[in-house]
Design a protein around this motif. Structure first.
Motif, PDB file in Angstrom:
ATOM      1  N   GLU A  83      34.909 -30.128 -19.789  1.00 28.33           N
ATOM      2  CA  GLU A  83      34.209 -30.420 -21.038  1.00 28.33           C
ATOM      3  C   GLU A  83      32.959 -31.232 -20.739  1.00 28.33           C
ATOM      4  OE1 GLU A  83      35.617 -29.086 -24.012  1.00 28.33           O
ATOM      5  OE2 GLU A  83      36.724 -28.133 -22.385  1.00 28.33           O
ATOM      6  N   ARG A  84      31.882 -30.533 -20.396  1.00 25.67           N
ATOM      7  CA  ARG A  84      30.686 -31.263 -20.022  1.00 25.67           C
ATOM      8  C   ARG A  84      29.735 -31.435 -21.207  1.00 25.67           C
ATOM      9  NH1 ARG A  84      27.575 -31.414 -15.071  1.00 25.67           N
ATOM     10  NH2 ARG A  84      29.077 -30.142 -13.994  1.00 25.67           N
ATOM     11  N   VAL A  85      29.689 -30.474 -22.093  1.00 26.52           N
ATOM     12  CA  VAL A  85      28.799 -30.593 -23.253  1.00 26.52           C
ATOM     13  C   VAL A  85      29.657 -30.583 -24.525  1.00 26.52           C
ATOM     14  CG1 VAL A  85      26.808 -29.577 -22.110  1.00 26.52           C
ATOM     15  CG2 VAL A  85      28.382 -28.095 -23.336  1.00 26.52           C
ATOM     16  N   ILE A  86      29.078 -31.074 -25.597  1.00 28.41           N
ATOM     17  CA  ILE A  86      29.867 -31.231 -26.816  1.00 28.41           C
ATOM     18  C   ILE A  86      29.904 -29.922 -27.605  1.00 28.41           C
ATOM     19  CG2 ILE A  86      30.060 -32.464 -29.008  1.00 28.41           C
ATOM     20  CD1 ILE A  86      28.528 -34.779 -27.594  1.00 28.41           C
ATOM     21  N   ALA A  87      31.122 -29.447 -27.867  1.00 31.22           N
ATOM     22  CA  ALA A  87      31.309 -28.272 -28.720  1.00 31.22           C
ATOM     23  C   ALA A  87      32.117 -28.735 -29.929  1.00 31.22           C
ATOM     24  CB  ALA A  87      32.065 -27.185 -27.967  1.00 31.22           C
ATOM     25  N   PHE A  88      31.752 -28.234 -31.083  1.00 31.96           N
ATOM     26  CA  PHE A  88      32.350 -28.768 -32.296  1.00 31.96           C
ATOM     27  C   PHE A  88      32.171 -27.758 -33.408  1.00 31.96           C
ATOM     28  CE2 PHE A  88      32.420 -32.040 -35.762  1.00 31.96           C
ATOM     29  CZ  PHE A  88      33.692 -32.489 -35.485  1.00 31.96           C
ATOM     30  N   ASP A  89      33.112 -27.698 -34.312  1.00 29.81           N
ATOM     31  CA  ASP A  89      33.025 -26.694 -35.370  1.00 29.81           C
ATOM     32  C   ASP A  89      32.065 -27.139 -36.463  1.00 29.81           C
ATOM     33  OD1 ASP A  89      33.327 -24.493 -36.866  1.00 29.81           O
ATOM     34  OD2 ASP A  89      35.307 -24.997 -37.646  1.00 29.81           O
ATOM     35  N   GLN A  90      30.824 -27.251 -36.085  1.00 25.94           N
ATOM     36  CA  GLN A  90      29.811 -27.611 -37.070  1.00 25.94           C
ATOM     37  C   GLN A  90      28.476 -27.142 -36.526  1.00 25.94           C
ATOM     38  OE1 GLN A  90      30.069 -31.688 -38.594  1.00 25.94           O
ATOM     39  NE2 GLN A  90      27.837 -31.713 -38.506  1.00 25.94           N
ATOM     40  N   PRO A  91      27.740 -26.351 -37.319  1.00 24.39           N
ATOM     41  CA  PRO A  91      26.444 -25.877 -36.818  1.00 24.39           C
ATOM     42  C   PRO A  91      25.535 -27.066 -36.548  1.00 24.39           C
ATOM     43  CG  PRO A  91      27.004 -24.866 -38.946  1.00 24.39           C
ATOM     44  CD  PRO A  91      28.011 -25.940 -38.700  1.00 24.39           C
ATOM     45  N   GLY A  92      24.753 -26.957 -35.493  1.00 21.71           N
ATOM     46  CA  GLY A  92      23.808 -28.037 -35.183  1.00 21.71           C
ATOM     47  C   GLY A  92      24.380 -29.078 -34.260  1.00 21.71           C
ATOM     48  N   THR A  93      25.462 -28.745 -33.570  1.00 28.43           N
ATOM     49  CA  THR A  93      26.064 -29.733 -32.675  1.00 28.43           C
ATOM     50  C   THR A  93      25.141 -30.040 -31.496  1.00 28.43           C
ATOM     51  OG1 THR A  93      28.252 -28.968 -33.296  1.00 28.43           O
ATOM     52  CG2 THR A  93      28.102 -30.259 -31.282  1.00 28.43           C
ATOM     53  N   THR A  94      24.570 -28.997 -30.910  1.00 31.14           N
ATOM     54  CA  THR A  94      23.641 -29.205 -29.796  1.00 31.14           C
ATOM     55  C   THR A  94      22.237 -29.330 -30.356  1.00 31.14           C
ATOM     56  OG1 THR A  94      25.066 -27.849 -28.410  1.00 31.14           O
ATOM     57  CG2 THR A  94      22.856 -28.279 -27.573  1.00 31.14           C
ATOM     58  N   ARG A  95      21.512 -30.375 -29.931  1.00 27.12           N
ATOM     59  CA  ARG A  95      20.160 -30.600 -30.466  1.00 27.12           C
ATOM     60  C   ARG A  95      19.092 -30.267 -29.446  1.00 27.12           C
ATOM     61  NH1 ARG A  95      20.777 -33.874 -35.150  1.00 27.12           N
ATOM     62  NH2 ARG A  95      22.655 -32.981 -36.039  1.00 27.12           N
ATOM     63  N   ASN A 104      26.643 -22.503 -34.004  1.00 24.08           N
ATOM     64  CA  ASN A 104      28.098 -22.354 -34.084  1.00 24.08           C
ATOM     65  C   ASN A 104      28.639 -21.074 -33.436  1.00 24.08           C
ATOM     66  OD1 ASN A 104      29.917 -24.337 -35.076  1.00 24.08           O
ATOM     67  ND2 ASN A 104      30.785 -22.825 -36.479  1.00 24.08           N
ATOM     68  N   ALA A 105      27.816 -20.353 -32.710  1.00 26.27           N
ATOM     69  CA  ALA A 105      28.276 -19.109 -32.082  1.00 26.27           C
ATOM     70  C   ALA A 105      29.253 -19.378 -30.942  1.00 26.27           C
ATOM     71  CB  ALA A 105      27.078 -18.314 -31.561  1.00 26.27           C
ATOM     72  N   GLY A 106      29.209 -20.593 -30.412  1.00 28.77           N
ATOM     73  CA  GLY A 106      30.111 -20.935 -29.308  1.00 28.77           C
ATOM     74  C   GLY A 106      29.392 -21.131 -27.987  1.00 28.77           C
ATOM     75  N   LYS A 107      28.091 -21.436 -28.027  1.00 24.35           N
ATOM     76  CA  LYS A 107      27.293 -21.581 -26.801  1.00 24.35           C
ATOM     77  C   LYS A 107      27.803 -22.717 -25.929  1.00 24.35           C
ATOM     78  CE  LYS A 107      23.660 -22.072 -29.434  1.00 24.35           C
ATOM     79  NZ  LYS A 107      24.365 -21.786 -30.716  1.00 24.35           N
ATOM     80  N   SER A 108      28.047 -23.865 -26.563  1.00 22.61           N
ATOM     81  CA  SER A 108      28.497 -25.021 -25.782  1.00 22.61           C
ATOM     82  C   SER A 108      29.901 -24.776 -25.247  1.00 22.61           C
ATOM     83  CB  SER A 108      28.453 -26.286 -26.650  1.00 22.61           C
ATOM     84  OG  SER A 108      27.122 -26.518 -27.072  1.00 22.61           O
ATOM     85  N   THR A 109      30.723 -24.107 -26.037  1.00 22.63           N
ATOM     86  CA  THR A 109      32.080 -23.773 -25.577  1.00 22.63           C
ATOM     87  C   THR A 109      31.993 -22.870 -24.353  1.00 22.63           C
ATOM     88  OG1 THR A 109      32.804 -23.880 -27.878  1.00 22.63           O
ATOM     89  CG2 THR A 109      34.309 -22.816 -26.311  1.00 22.63           C
ATOM     90  N   LEU A 110      31.054 -21.930 -24.356  1.00 29.65           N
ATOM     91  CA  LEU A 110      30.881 -21.030 -23.209  1.00 29.65           C
ATOM     92  C   LEU A 110      30.448 -21.811 -21.971  1.00 29.65           C
ATOM     93  CD1 LEU A 110      30.764 -18.260 -21.863  1.00 29.65           C
ATOM     94  CD2 LEU A 110      28.476 -17.957 -22.824  1.00 29.65           C
ATOM     95  N   VAL A 111      29.511 -22.724 -22.148  1.00 32.23           N
ATOM     96  CA  VAL A 111      29.075 -23.536 -20.997  1.00 32.23           C
ATOM     97  C   VAL A 111      30.275 -24.285 -20.420  1.00 32.23           C
ATOM     98  CG1 VAL A 111      27.690 -25.536 -20.301  1.00 32.23           C
ATOM     99  CG2 VAL A 111      26.686 -23.753 -21.729  1.00 32.23           C
ATOM    100  N   ASN A 112      31.057 -24.906 -21.272  1.00 34.94           N
ATOM    101  CA  ASN A 112      32.228 -25.637 -20.792  1.00 34.94           C
ATOM    102  C   ASN A 112      33.228 -24.708 -20.116  1.00 34.94           C
ATOM    103  OD1 ASN A 112      31.352 -28.150 -21.620  1.00 34.94           O
ATOM    104  ND2 ASN A 112      32.251 -27.955 -23.661  1.00 34.94           N
ATOM    105  N   ALA A 113      33.402 -23.521 -20.685  1.00 35.10           N
ATOM    106  CA  ALA A 113      34.364 -22.577 -20.112  1.00 35.10           C
ATOM    107  C   ALA A 113      33.912 -22.162 -18.711  1.00 35.10           C
ATOM    108  CB  ALA A 113      34.498 -21.353 -21.008  1.00 35.10           C
ATOM    109  N   LEU A 114      32.611 -21.951 -18.542  1.00 36.97           N
ATOM    110  CA  LEU A 114      32.098 -21.564 -17.224  1.00 36.97           C
ATOM    111  C   LEU A 114      32.244 -22.718 -16.236  1.00 36.97           C
ATOM    112  CD1 LEU A 114      28.932 -19.570 -18.346  1.00 36.97           C
ATOM    113  CD2 LEU A 114      30.930 -18.617 -17.172  1.00 36.97           C
TER     114      LEU A 114
END
Ligand SMILES: Nc1nc2c(ncn2[C@@H]2O[C@H](COP(=O)(O)OP(=O)(O)OP(=O)(O)O)[C@@H](O)[C@H]2O)c(=O)[nH]1
Ligand SMILES: [Mg+2]
Length: 325
Positions: free
Chosen positions: A79-91, A65-75
């Motif tokens: 919206e290429r990867v799923i970011a969501f307010d729940q820990p464990g979104t990326t597996r 939940n630190a925002g890793k996927s959000t950072l990837v999308n921002a770069l």
């Protein structure tokens, strides 16, 4: 079993001749491997670095939940990867190619890591190994921290893993948007205190959500990559070594005074500098750190660990010369 009879019904799959093997006894395994590898030698030129391997691989790691996927999308700007307010979104680690300015990168979004007791965990148990492999396979790790959480043991553990593996690293403190001055001061102090051992890493304060601070972050990624992959010529290393020793000679160990003679590069990612001389077993740990810092400054190696190794014995270059005679 009679192999011919055993494989008969598998012809029906239409995938070519089946191999009958016994994994336990090794029967047929050699032929299987030969068949599997047939043609790979002819294709060997494909093993030369492809564009993919040329591009720096940048693993984005941090707690859930630190925002890793959000950072990837921002770069990526999409919206290429799923970011969501729940820990464990990326597996599973997700690799995406990314062009920024002149440069191509491979970004690796990873599953968030946390630490329970002695082992790493993710929300999804089996993701942890893949995240650790992603760090090892990368050239640079972006350690993403959440400014809205305490910088805790779990962050320090991930940082410790990155350092232990010798990965270049840039620290990014995320969710900087909308924080008051007090919270920002707290977060800055926590980074200084808790991650003191990552002193070679640059720190950025960013908002992945609002896409702030990303250009500067990527510049540090470039610098860390350049440092990790730097080619350090033997004459320059040796000249610097001699200067550093003149400035501050190694302390004696009893009657022994170690003699540091010359240095060459022993590896990259991270850079390894091998110092040759006599009685280098007697070099004090503090002196090794002095040399590390000195090489780091002289060659601008910011953002990467640097290893200085000592080798006592004959000069291999002299040896090579004598062989030729
Ligand atoms: N305010 C704020 N929220 C953010 C920022 N970056 C991410 N978030 C939010 O944090 C939550 C988690 O984001 P993710 O990108 O899914 O986090 P992750 O690190 O990929 O999480 P895992 O895949 O579970 O490890 C989402 O609700 C995001 O909108 C930021 O810069 N500011
Ligand atoms: Mg994610």
């Amino acid at each position: 079993m009679d192999p011919d009879i055993a494989v008969a019904e598998f012809h029906a799959l239409g995938l070519g001749a089946p191999h009958a093997i016994s994994a336990a006894h090794g029967e047929g395994v050699h032929a299987l491997v030969e068949a599997a590898l047939a043609g790979t030698l002819e294709r060997a030129p494909a093993l030369a670095p492809t564009a993919e391997e040329d591009a720096p691989a940048v693993a984005i790691v941090g707690r859930p939940n630190a925002g890793k996927s959000t950072l990837v999308n921002a770069l990526l700007g999409e919206e290429r990867v799923i970011a969501f307010d729940q820990p464990g979104t990326t597996r599973d680690p997700i690799r995406v190619r990314f062009r920024h300015g002149e440069r191509e990168y491979v970004l690796i979004d990873t599953a968030g890591l946390r630490r329970r007791g002695r082992v790493f965990e993710t929300i999804e148990k089996f993701s942890v190994v893949k995240t650790l492999q992603a760090i090892e396979s990368a050239n640079v790790a972006i350690l993403l921290l959440d400014a809205r959480q305490d910088i805790a043991d779990q962050d320090a553990h991930i940082a410790g893993f990155i350092a232990e593996r010798g990965r270049a690293v840039v620290v990014a403190v995320n969710k900087w948007d909308g924080l008051d001055d007090y919270a920002r001061e707290q977060a800055k102090r926590a980074v200084r205190d808790r991650l003191a051992f990552l002193s070679y890493a640059r720190v950025h304060y960013i908002s992945a959500l609002e896409r702030r601070g990303l250009a500067a972050l990527m510049r540090s990624v470039d610098d860390a990559y350049a440092a990790a992959m730097a080619r350090l010529p033997t004459p320059r290393l040796t000249r610097h070594l001699i200067q550093a020793v003149a400035k501050q000679p190694p302390p004696r160990d009893g009657l022994v005074r170690p003699k540091l003679r010359y240095a060459h590069q022993g590896g990259t990612n991270p850079p390894v500098i091998v110092v040759h001389g006599n009685r280098l077993d007697a070099v004090a740990p503090g002196y090794r750190r002095y040399l590390e810092g000195s090489f780091r400054d002289a060659f601008g190696l910011e953002g990467t660990p640097l290893r200085v190794e000592f080798r006592t014995g004959r000069n291999p270059f002299a040896l090579r010369g004598s062989n030729r005679r």
